[in-house]
Design a protein around this motif. Structure first.
Motif: not given
Lengths: 88, 114, 179
Positions: C68-76, C175-177
């Protein structure tokens, strides 16, 4: 440094020999599978050490391949023992 | 150079000590599940330490040949480290799940060795 | 409300379609980079073989790498790297723990099997938590089923660390919110 590699390689071979006890005599099939998986992962390191000892970079490719094959073999074994078949 | 050599030897020695601990656990602990405790943890760290030591050796001591395939060896060792970190716990987990599903009894305190 | 959901479904479908091409592209690039790094030879034959092999692999198994296209990949990923540092320290502690238990003449072990719930959803978070549990002191994951972890602990104390303190679950959830 070469002597250190030789010593480390021989010690790894000794650990493999000790785990062979569990693989040969360990009660039940699961002990054997676990011991064989351990032997496989030790072999990866042994191959890398051999690559440095004989200065043959080809051994690193072999050890990468061996890592993948050992992992897949263990997974297939575990699946087979769990369900009686690998594909399902 | 001597310092780097010493660091590499420390890494290799620590790795081999942890691997021996894992093997002693494999031989000495009473049942299948507890044996996997020893091998799953000690082997992972021991092997990663040895390969990390060789990585340091390659980066700072070893003078590689001119070919690119020799210069790319650290990348391969890095892949090996990542792969061992991912695959070793997963393989342990797979064997353990298979044993649990087929009904291998866990050892309890006071039982005979299995 | 229902219409809104249907619209959302349509959007998700379109996303999935574009996500498929995206997945193939990402898989192809990763596989080709991997090929180049492993071979280290740059003549036409080897590079061409690499392109063909990576294309076949990307067409067959594009849904394995990019799900899936995750959101907030950078912060994660930033949080994940920090978590990896803590995890490494835990692995070293785990090894000394195992060494103490194995080399002690009386072997202070008292195995038990525990079970606890988790609120994590995505596969990657579950895998991270399971592998972390396996690598940290005195516990191994046996099974994950319907949001329940089945864990084999080697003694009472590490089991309590998972059941009562829940340090690791909270860290992975951070970490994964996914609380």
């Amino acid at each position: 440094m070469i002597e250190v590699f030789l010593a480390i390689g021989l010690l790894i071979a000794l650990t493999i020999l000790l785990s062979l006890y569990r693989a040969a005599l360990g009660p039940g099939v699961f002990n054997r599978v676990a011991a064989i998986n351990v032997i496989g992962t030790k072999t990866i390191v042994l191959l890398v050490i051999i690559g440095y000892y004989f200065e043959r970079p080809l051994f690193f490719d072999i050890s990468l391949l061996y890592a993948v094959l050992n992992f897949i073999g263990t997974l297939a074994f575990a699946k087979y023992l769990e369900r009686g078949e690998v594909w399902s | 150079m001597v310092l780097i050599d010493a660091i590499v030897i420390i890494f290799l020695a620590a790795g081999i000590i942890f691997m021996f601990t894992g093997v002693i656990g494999l031989l000495r602990l009473p049942d299948f599940y507890t044996r996997l405790h020893a091998t799953g943890k000690c082997d992972t760290l021991g092997e990663v330490l040895i390969i990390a030591g060789l990585l340091l050796y390659h980066l700072f001591v070893y003078s590689p040949g001119a070919e690119l395939s020799v210069k790319l060896v650290p990348v391969k060792l890095l892949f090996l480290i990542i792969f061992i970190f991912l695959a070793n716990p997963t393989a342990t987990h797979a064997i353990m799940k298979a044993a649990y599903k087929t009904g291998v009894k866990p050892w309890k305190k006071g039982d005979a060795r299995m | 409300m229902r219409g809104c959901e249907e619209g959302k479904g349509k959007e998700e479908k379109m996303n999935a379609k574009s996500g498929k091409g995206f997945g193939i592209l990402v898989t192809f690039c990763a596989m080709f980079l991997f090929w180049l790094l492993l071979s280290g030879i740059f003549d036409a034959l080897h590079v061409g073989a690499g392109i063909i092999c990576s294309a076949i692999i990307a067409l067959i198994s594009h849904d394995l790498l990019v799900k899936e296209k995750g959101d907030k990949m950078l912060s994660k990923s930033f949080r994940f790297v920090i978590y990896l540092g803590w995890e490494l320290w835990q692995i070293v502690l785990a090894n000394f723990d195992v060494a103490y238990r194995v080399l002690h003449p009386k072997m202070p072990i008292d195995p038990l099997i525990i079970e606890f719930d988790t609120s994590l959803r995505s596969d990657f978070a579950l895998v991270t938590l399971a592998n972390s549990i396996t690598l940290t002191p005195g516990t191994i994951t046996i099974d994950i089923k319907d949001g329940k972890f089945l864990v084999h602990a080697i003694a009472k104390k590490p089991a309590d660390a998972l059941l009562v303190d829940k340090t690791m679950q909270n860290k992975v959830a951070d970490v994964f919110m996914e609380w």
